[in-house]
Enzyme design. Structure first.
Site, PDB file in Angstrom:
ATOM      1  N   LYS A 111       0.836  -1.206   0.000  1.00  0.00           N
ATOM      2  CA  LYS A 111       0.000   0.000   0.000  1.00  0.00           C
ATOM      3  C   LYS A 111       0.874   1.261   0.000  1.00  0.00           C
ATOM      4  O   LYS A 111       0.569   2.238  -0.683  1.00  0.00           O
ATOM      5  CB  LYS A 111      -0.915   0.021   1.231  1.00  0.00           C
ATOM      6  CG  LYS A 111      -2.245  -0.686   1.000  1.00  0.00           C
ATOM      7  CD  LYS A 111      -3.194   0.223   0.265  1.00  0.00           C
ATOM      8  CE  LYS A 111      -4.469  -0.337  -0.289  1.00  0.00           C
ATOM      9  NZ  LYS A 111      -4.917  -1.647  -0.088  1.00  0.00           N
ATOM     10  N   LYS A 194      -3.536 -11.607  -8.746  1.00  0.00           N
ATOM     11  CA  LYS A 194      -4.685 -11.622  -7.849  1.00  0.00           C
ATOM     12  C   LYS A 194      -5.844 -10.789  -8.383  1.00  0.00           C
ATOM     13  O   LYS A 194      -5.637  -9.679  -8.852  1.00  0.00           O
ATOM     14  CB  LYS A 194      -4.221 -11.066  -6.495  1.00  0.00           C
ATOM     15  CG  LYS A 194      -5.276 -11.108  -5.425  1.00  0.00           C
ATOM     16  CD  LYS A 194      -4.788 -10.467  -4.148  1.00  0.00           C
ATOM     17  CE  LYS A 194      -5.922  -9.776  -3.443  1.00  0.00           C
ATOM     18  NZ  LYS A 194      -5.519  -8.929  -2.346  1.00  0.00           N
ATOM     19  N   LYS A 197     -10.258  -5.468  -6.274  1.00  0.00           N
ATOM     20  CA  LYS A 197     -11.145  -4.352  -6.615  1.00  0.00           C
ATOM     21  C   LYS A 197     -10.372  -3.228  -7.281  1.00  0.00           C
ATOM     22  O   LYS A 197     -10.828  -2.601  -8.215  1.00  0.00           O
ATOM     23  CB  LYS A 197     -11.802  -3.804  -5.348  1.00  0.00           C
ATOM     24  CG  LYS A 197     -12.862  -4.705  -4.803  1.00  0.00           C
ATOM     25  CD  LYS A 197     -13.256  -4.314  -3.382  1.00  0.00           C
ATOM     26  CE  LYS A 197     -13.273  -5.559  -2.519  1.00  0.00           C
ATOM     27  NZ  LYS A 197     -13.676  -5.388  -1.157  1.00  0.00           N
TER      28      LYS A 197
HETATM   29  P1  TYM Z   1     -10.695  -7.639   1.520  1.00  0.00           P
HETATM   30  O1  TYM Z   1     -11.876  -6.756   1.541  1.00  0.00           O
HETATM   31  O2  TYM Z   1      -9.506  -7.250   0.739  1.00  0.00           O
HETATM   32  O3  TYM Z   1     -11.107  -9.060   1.042  1.00  0.00           O
HETATM   33  C1  TYM Z   1     -12.153  -9.768   1.680  1.00  0.00           C
HETATM   34  C2  TYM Z   1     -11.878 -11.241   1.670  1.00  0.00           C
HETATM   35  O4  TYM Z   1     -11.754 -11.701   0.325  1.00  0.00           O
HETATM   36  C3  TYM Z   1     -10.526 -12.388   0.168  1.00  0.00           C
HETATM   37  N1  TYM Z   1      -9.992 -12.119  -1.179  1.00  0.00           N
HETATM   38  C4  TYM Z   1      -9.535 -13.071  -1.991  1.00  0.00           C
HETATM   39  N2  TYM Z   1      -9.432 -14.399  -1.840  1.00  0.00           N
HETATM   40  C5  TYM Z   1      -8.942 -15.105  -2.873  1.00  0.00           C
HETATM   41  N3  TYM Z   1      -8.550 -14.541  -4.048  1.00  0.00           N
HETATM   42  C6  TYM Z   1      -8.624 -13.199  -4.239  1.00  0.00           C
HETATM   43  N4  TYM Z   1      -8.261 -12.668  -5.393  1.00  0.00           N
HETATM   44  C7  TYM Z   1      -9.132 -12.396  -3.176  1.00  0.00           C
HETATM   45  N5  TYM Z   1      -9.349 -11.068  -3.021  1.00  0.00           N
HETATM   46  C8  TYM Z   1      -9.866 -10.905  -1.783  1.00  0.00           C
HETATM   47  C9  TYM Z   1      -9.614 -11.838   1.242  1.00  0.00           C
HETATM   48  O5  TYM Z   1      -8.613 -12.775   1.577  1.00  0.00           O
HETATM   49  C10 TYM Z   1     -10.567 -11.605   2.379  1.00  0.00           C
HETATM   50  O6  TYM Z   1     -10.762 -12.791   3.107  1.00  0.00           O
HETATM   51  N6  TYM Z   1      -8.304  -7.326   5.843  1.00  0.00           N
HETATM   52  C11 TYM Z   1      -9.483  -7.899   5.217  1.00  0.00           C
HETATM   53  C12 TYM Z   1     -10.773  -7.393   5.825  1.00  0.00           C
HETATM   54  C13 TYM Z   1     -10.858  -7.664   7.277  1.00  0.00           C
HETATM   55  C14 TYM Z   1     -11.038  -8.919   7.917  1.00  0.00           C
HETATM   56  C15 TYM Z   1     -11.040  -8.635   9.321  1.00  0.00           C
HETATM   57  C16 TYM Z   1     -11.184 -10.213   7.470  1.00  0.00           C
HETATM   58  C17 TYM Z   1     -10.768  -6.708   8.245  1.00  0.00           C
HETATM   59  N7  TYM Z   1     -10.891  -7.304   9.467  1.00  0.00           N
HETATM   60  C18 TYM Z   1     -11.217  -9.659  10.255  1.00  0.00           C
HETATM   61  C19 TYM Z   1     -11.342 -11.229   8.413  1.00  0.00           C
HETATM   62  C20 TYM Z   1     -11.361 -10.943   9.783  1.00  0.00           C
HETATM   63  C21 TYM Z   1      -9.436  -7.475   3.765  1.00  0.00           C
HETATM   64  O7  TYM Z   1      -8.674  -6.663   3.360  1.00  0.00           O
HETATM   65  O8  TYM Z   1     -10.328  -8.024   3.011  1.00  0.00           O
END
Ligand code: TYM
Length: 329
Positions: A111, A194, A197
């Site tokens: 980031k 990957k 978004k």
């Molecule tokens: P975020 O919003 O980036 O993604 C949400 C979830 O989707 C999964 N993910 C993927 N899995 C496989 N392939 C991909 N291309 C892909 N893109 C996204 C992410 O692994 C995630 O599980 N930090 C987290 C949000 C969060 C969270 C938490 C999750 C905040 N607090 C507590 C679990 C528990 C995040 O950035 O998710």
């Protein structure tokens, strides 16, 4: 009965990576576990969203995951920002989180590279907020994709450190979870590692079938293999990886064989892939179109969810404050 906590940032609609990486596992766990699912809207502030679009983004995520099968009758659904105890625990955990370890987190380094003008303290302490999200409910399991593995490792470390420092056996050490299998990573359609978004390479659960067909058609390919059984370049392997999650095993096998015999026609494979993706997304999309109109339902889900989540969170905070030595006069 295990406790399961998972979340998704409110930075846009949900894509296939979110669905197959995290959501689908969570959906399967709702019957046998106590499940908490939240929208990480405070986390989304690390990238400075326009206040005018924040609420709409939260709504999109909420609608998408209700439509995908997260059931408010079974699970506790809430917004992170509705639970002030999370922010309080984050503050306390930050007293035991060190600059060195936070600065070398992969997601922070990435980031910081992407937004050099906005390397804020929230970005640095993203993993402590995430740890607070998880341990506030004493989670055992956290269904997430591969990219969150390091954050889970840090969550365990922060939990352990709290216990050691205060001489208690209080917080559990939760694990990243995918039904005993490897955590997964859904690749992008542009040959990148990957689906994301912000990468502009995603297929969204809310995409119309024509949009999905168009996106898949545009996916990067080449003129095909020249030798029998040759290894696949990454961008082709990516298409197979997506196919493995959406298509029947016989279909994947069929195209693997065609690849190995140098007889693959990408246009056929893409047509099949788009069809199988649409099979997954179209029932979800139909529900999205219904749920998004029902503001009363969304209000009910989030207020009831917040009430239940706060019950669990405030119990933890009372105990944490006591462990840390805060006392009323
Ligand atoms: P975020 O919003 O980036 O993604 C949400 C979830 O989707 C999964 N993910 C993927 N899995 C496989 N392939 C991909 N291309 C892909 N893109 C996204 C992410 O692994 C995630 O599980 N930090 C987290 C949000 C969060 C969270 C938490 C999750 C905040 N607090 C507590 C679990 C528990 C995040 O950035 O998710």
């Amino acid at each position: 009965m295990d406790i399961v906590v998972s979340g998704i940032r409110s930075t846009g609609n949900l894509h296939l990576g979110n669905y197959f990486g995290a959501l689908r596992n969570f959906i399967r766990m709702q019957d046998e576990n106590t499940c908490f699912f939240f929208i990480a809207d405070i986390h989304s502030l690390t990238t400075h969203p326009d206040p005018k679009s924040l609420h709409a983004n939260v709504k999109n995520v909420l609608v998408d995951y209700l439509a995908a099968g997260i059931d408010p009758e079974k699970s506790i659904i809430y917004l992170q920002s509705d639970i002030p105890e999370i922010a309080e625990l984050y503050l306390y955990l930050n007293m035991h989180a060190y600059l060195g370890e936070l600065a070398k987190t992969t997601s922070f380094k990435e980031k910081a590279r992407k937004q050099p003008d906005n390397v804020n303290a929230g970005l640095l302490t993203y993993p402590t907020l995430m740890a607070a999200d998880i341990i506030i409910h004493h989670a055992d399991k956290v269904p997430v994709g591969k990219d969150q593995e390091q954050h889970l490792e840090m969550t365990r470390r922060f939990a352990r450190r709290f216990n050691n420092f205060y001489g208690v056996e209080y917080f559990k050490e939760p694990v990243a979870y995918n039904f005993g299998q490897e955590l997964i990573k859904i690749p992008g359609l542009d040959g990148s590692g990957k689906m994301g978004k912000s990468e502009g390479n995603a297929i969204y659960l809310s995409d119309a079938p024509e949009v999905i067909e168009k996106k898949v058609k545009r996916a990067l390919t080449d003129s095909g293999p020249k030798e029998f059984n040759s290894p696949k370049p990454d961008y082709i392997e990516n298409l197979f990886t997506i196919m493995r999650v959406v298509s029947e095993p016989e279909v994947v096998h069929h195209y693997e064989e065609l690849w190995n015999k140098c007889e693959i026609r990408y246009s056929d494979m893409k047509k099949q892939l788009a069809e199988d993706i649409i099979k997954v997304t179209s029932p979800i999309r139909e529900r999205i179109l219904e749920i998004e109109k029902d503001d009363a339902y969304l209000h009910k889900v989030t207020t009831e969810g917040a009430e239940k989540a706060r019950e669990s969170a405030s119990k933890t905070l009372n105990e944490v404050r006591e462990i840390m030595g805060f006392k009323p006069f």
